[in-house]
Scaffold this motif. Structure first.
Motif, mmCIF file in Angstrom:
data_model
loop_
_atom_site.group_PDB
_atom_site.id
_atom_site.type_symbol
_atom_site.label_atom_id
_atom_site.label_comp_id
_atom_site.label_asym_id
_atom_site.label_seq_id
_atom_site.Cartn_x
_atom_site.Cartn_y
_atom_site.Cartn_z
ATOM 1 N N ASN A 1 0.801 -1.230 0.000
ATOM 2 C CA ASN A 1 0.000 0.000 0.000
ATOM 3 C C ASN A 1 0.832 1.278 0.000
ATOM 4 O O ASN A 1 0.548 2.202 0.746
ATOM 5 N N HIS A 2 1.852 1.320 -0.830
ATOM 6 C CA HIS A 2 2.624 2.561 -0.961
ATOM 7 C C HIS A 2 2.606 2.968 -2.421
ATOM 8 O O HIS A 2 2.718 2.126 -3.303
ATOM 9 N N PHE A 3 2.473 4.279 -2.665
ATOM 10 C CA PHE A 3 2.331 4.753 -4.041
ATOM 11 C C PHE A 3 3.621 4.707 -4.842
ATOM 12 O O PHE A 3 3.614 4.800 -6.047
ATOM 13 N N MET A 4 4.763 4.567 -4.164
ATOM 14 C CA MET A 4 6.048 4.563 -4.853
ATOM 15 C C MET A 4 6.303 3.189 -5.445
ATOM 16 O O MET A 4 6.431 2.210 -4.726
ATOM 17 N N SER A 5 6.372 3.113 -6.754
ATOM 18 C CA SER A 5 6.641 1.848 -7.433
ATOM 19 C C SER A 5 8.106 1.452 -7.264
ATOM 20 O O SER A 5 8.988 2.291 -7.415
ATOM 21 N N PRO A 6 8.377 0.165 -6.969
ATOM 22 C CA PRO A 6 9.776 -0.287 -6.878
ATOM 23 C C PRO A 6 10.557 -0.010 -8.173
ATOM 24 O O PRO A 6 11.769 0.120 -8.148
ATOM 25 N N ASP A 7 9.839 0.088 -9.296
ATOM 26 C CA ASP A 7 10.499 0.374 -10.579
ATOM 27 C C ASP A 7 11.198 1.730 -10.581
ATOM 28 O O ASP A 7 12.086 1.970 -11.398
ATOM 29 N N LEU A 8 10.782 2.629 -9.699
ATOM 30 C CA LEU A 8 11.367 3.976 -9.669
ATOM 31 C C LEU A 8 12.639 4.056 -8.822
ATOM 32 O O LEU A 8 13.301 5.089 -8.795
ATOM 33 N N LEU A 9 12.994 2.972 -8.138
ATOM 34 C CA LEU A 9 14.149 3.012 -7.246
ATOM 35 C C LEU A 9 15.438 3.375 -7.982
ATOM 36 O O LEU A 9 16.216 4.199 -7.503
ATOM 37 N N GLN A 10 15.663 2.772 -9.159
ATOM 38 C CA GLN A 10 16.901 3.068 -9.889
ATOM 39 C C GLN A 10 17.003 4.552 -10.217
ATOM 40 O O GLN A 10 18.078 5.133 -10.111
ATOM 41 N N SER A 11 15.874 5.175 -10.568
ATOM 42 C CA SER A 11 15.909 6.614 -10.894
ATOM 43 C C SER A 11 16.316 7.426 -9.663
ATOM 44 O O SER A 11 16.985 8.448 -9.787
ATOM 45 N N GLN A 12 15.932 6.965 -8.475
ATOM 46 C CA GLN A 12 16.325 7.676 -7.258
ATOM 47 C C GLN A 12 17.826 7.525 -7.005
ATOM 48 O O GLN A 12 18.496 8.494 -6.664
ATOM 49 N N PHE A 13 18.354 6.312 -7.169
ATOM 50 C CA PHE A 13 19.796 6.114 -7.005
ATOM 51 C C PHE A 13 20.564 6.937 -8.046
ATOM 52 O O PHE A 13 21.629 7.480 -7.742
ATOM 53 N N ASP A 14 20.011 7.041 -9.257
ATOM 54 C CA ASP A 14 20.684 7.779 -10.334
ATOM 55 C C ASP A 14 20.828 9.264 -10.022
ATOM 56 O O ASP A 14 21.837 9.869 -10.372
#
Length: 164
Positions: free
Chosen positions: A121-134
């Motif tokens: 139940n969190h709106f942040m998709s795990p797919d976006l993690l790499q963009s955050q590290f980048d």
């Protein structure tokens, strides 16, 4: 003692909310989760797997800076927010830089991805993690804590470093 806004930063899934809550309880000061202040448009974007850009984040960061300024009039506070870029931290610091303490929660991509995949139940998709590290720019003046430690140990280290 001067009031401080303690910003806990790091990529999504590193434990900001957990640590922020525990720290605010330990210090007996208010806690605010930056995610609660995102406009609906940002939440929709992230829910759809689209990374936010600087323009999306600007008003949100100003809102969190205003929140910190308001809190500092009466008390210290803990605010959790990804604050991945130096420019974002500069907005959050605006006019209160001498009263801001930064805590950076650090972990490996694999470690954090595993946590994100378990989160419900969190709106942040795990797919976006790499963009955050980048886009993550290492903060220069932050207490850096490895998330491999137990939450209680992390809070104790933060308290010890803040008192220095």
């Amino acid at each position: 003692m001067m009031n401080n806004a303690i910003f806990i930063m790091g990529v999504s899934g590193c434990g900001k909310s957990t640590i922020g809550n525990l720290l605010s309880e330990a210090l007996d000061i208010p806690f605010f989760d930056g995610d609660d202040f995102h406009p609906e448009s940002n939440i929709k974007k992230m829910s759809n797997g689209i990374a936010l850009n600087d323009e999306d984040r600007y008003d949100w960061l100003v809102t969190l800076n205003d929140l910190a300024k308001k809190q500092l009039q009466n008390n210290s506070c803990v605010i959790v927010c990804s604050a991945l870029k130096e420019s974002y931290r500069n907005i959050l610091n605006r006019d209160i830089g001498n009263q801001v303490k930064w805590v950076h929660l650090v972990g490996s991509f694999e470690q954090i991805l595993e946590r994100l995949n378990k989160r419900e139940n969190h709106f942040m998709s795990p797919d976006l993690l790499q963009s955050q590290f980048d886009i993550l720019e290492q903060p220069k003046n932050a207490i850096e804590i490895n998330i491999s430690l137990k939450p209680e140990e992390i809070v104790e280290r933060i308290k010890r470093d803040l008192s220095k």
